[in-house]
Scaffold this active site. Structure first.
Site, mmCIF file in Angstrom:
data_model
loop_
_atom_site.group_PDB
_atom_site.id
_atom_site.type_symbol
_atom_site.label_atom_id
_atom_site.label_comp_id
_atom_site.label_asym_id
_atom_site.label_seq_id
_atom_site.Cartn_x
_atom_site.Cartn_y
_atom_site.Cartn_z
ATOM 1 N N LYS A 135 0.838 -1.207 0.000
ATOM 2 C CA LYS A 135 0.000 0.000 0.000
ATOM 3 C C LYS A 135 0.872 1.255 0.000
ATOM 4 O O LYS A 135 0.648 2.188 -0.771
ATOM 5 C CB LYS A 135 -0.924 -0.009 1.220
ATOM 6 C CG LYS A 135 -1.918 1.123 1.180
ATOM 7 C CD LYS A 135 -2.873 1.082 2.359
ATOM 8 C CE LYS A 135 -3.306 2.488 2.702
ATOM 9 N NZ LYS A 135 -3.395 2.723 4.116
ATOM 10 N N ASP A 153 -7.333 1.279 0.442
ATOM 11 C CA ASP A 153 -7.416 1.505 1.888
ATOM 12 C C ASP A 153 -8.846 1.182 2.328
ATOM 13 O O ASP A 153 -9.621 0.609 1.552
ATOM 14 C CB ASP A 153 -6.997 2.946 2.254
ATOM 15 C CG ASP A 153 -8.096 3.943 1.942
ATOM 16 O OD1 ASP A 153 -9.037 3.595 1.170
ATOM 17 O OD2 ASP A 153 -8.048 5.061 2.468
#
Ligand code: SF4
Length: 228
Positions: A135, A153
């Site tokens: 991420k 997310d």
């Protein structure tokens, strides 16, 4: 739950994921023209540090801490020049400060040793930095203009599911589903659009479907605001 939204899109005759993605992106882009990363940074290294610090805390909190931090630490070397305890104190307010200090120092060391102190653009290189997971690497690469994936997310996950763009729960599988339908040119901004839409309209507990520009494209739009 997510599975039923994909089926529900079919039931409501909203079109396939591929048919709906273009209008979804265009409408969100018009609605949230200001959707960008909320972290404040002035250089590639500051971007990397900010994203690393943002794990498990809010962007507002990170900005508060980095305002002072970036005055004191200007180059990768600076994070290695102070005692560990000093850096821990300086980032304490972002939480998980021991682990984050370890990751930041490790990342800065590899930056200096292998990348001439420059933040790399390739996802594979970013993933070689200690403490940089997929991420973080995706966020950094996208902000540097080299998106090679789609950031997933909590908002991106919730909205992708609600919009019936994925049946999956696992972020890596969700990213893969999104990569199949979101045009590559939109990989960087798509997460920002979903994040801002999630914050402003599509709240986790109380989605404001009555004010949503996607109401006729969304299989989980509340039935009291849409004729099904
Ligand atoms: S219609 Fe409702 S559930 Fe769908 S994206 Fe908009 S606010 Fe969220």
């Amino acid at each position: 739950m997510a599975r039923s939204y994909v089926a529900e899109a079919r039931r409501r005759g909203l079109g396939t994921r591929k048919e709906r993605i273009r209008p979804i992106i265009d409408r969100l882009a018009a609605e949230h023209a200001d959707a960008t990363i909320a972290l404040r940074f002035r250089s590639d290294v500051e971007l990397l540090i900010s994203v690393m610090l943002s794990a498990q805390t809010t962007d507002v909190n990170v900005n508060r801490v980095t305002e002072k931090l970036f005055e004191k630490y200007r180059r990768p070397e600076d994070y290695l020049a102070v005692p560990i305890e000093e850096l821990e104190r300086d980032i304490y307010a972002t939480g998980f400060y021991r682990q984050k200090t370890k990751s930041i120092r490790g990342a800065m060391r590899v930056l200096l040793e292998e990348f001439d102190g420059e933040v790399p653009r390739r996802l594979d290189d970013l993933l070689r930095l200690p403490g940089v997971a997929r991420k973080t690497a995706n966020v950094v690469a996208a902000e540097l203009g080299h998106a090679q994936g789609i950031v997933v997310d909590t908002h991106v996950r919730r909205l992708s599911q609600r919009l019936g763009l994925t049946r999956n729960e696992d972020p890596v599988k969700i990213e893969r589903d999104l990569q199949r339908i979101v045009p590559r040119a939109d990989w960087a901004r798509f997460p920002h659009l979903l994040i801002w839409h999630g914050r402003r309209i599509c709240d986790a507990r109380r989605p404001a479907c009555e004010s949503c520009v996607l109401v006729d494209l969304c299989p989980s739009a509340r039935v009291d605001v849409v004729a099904v």
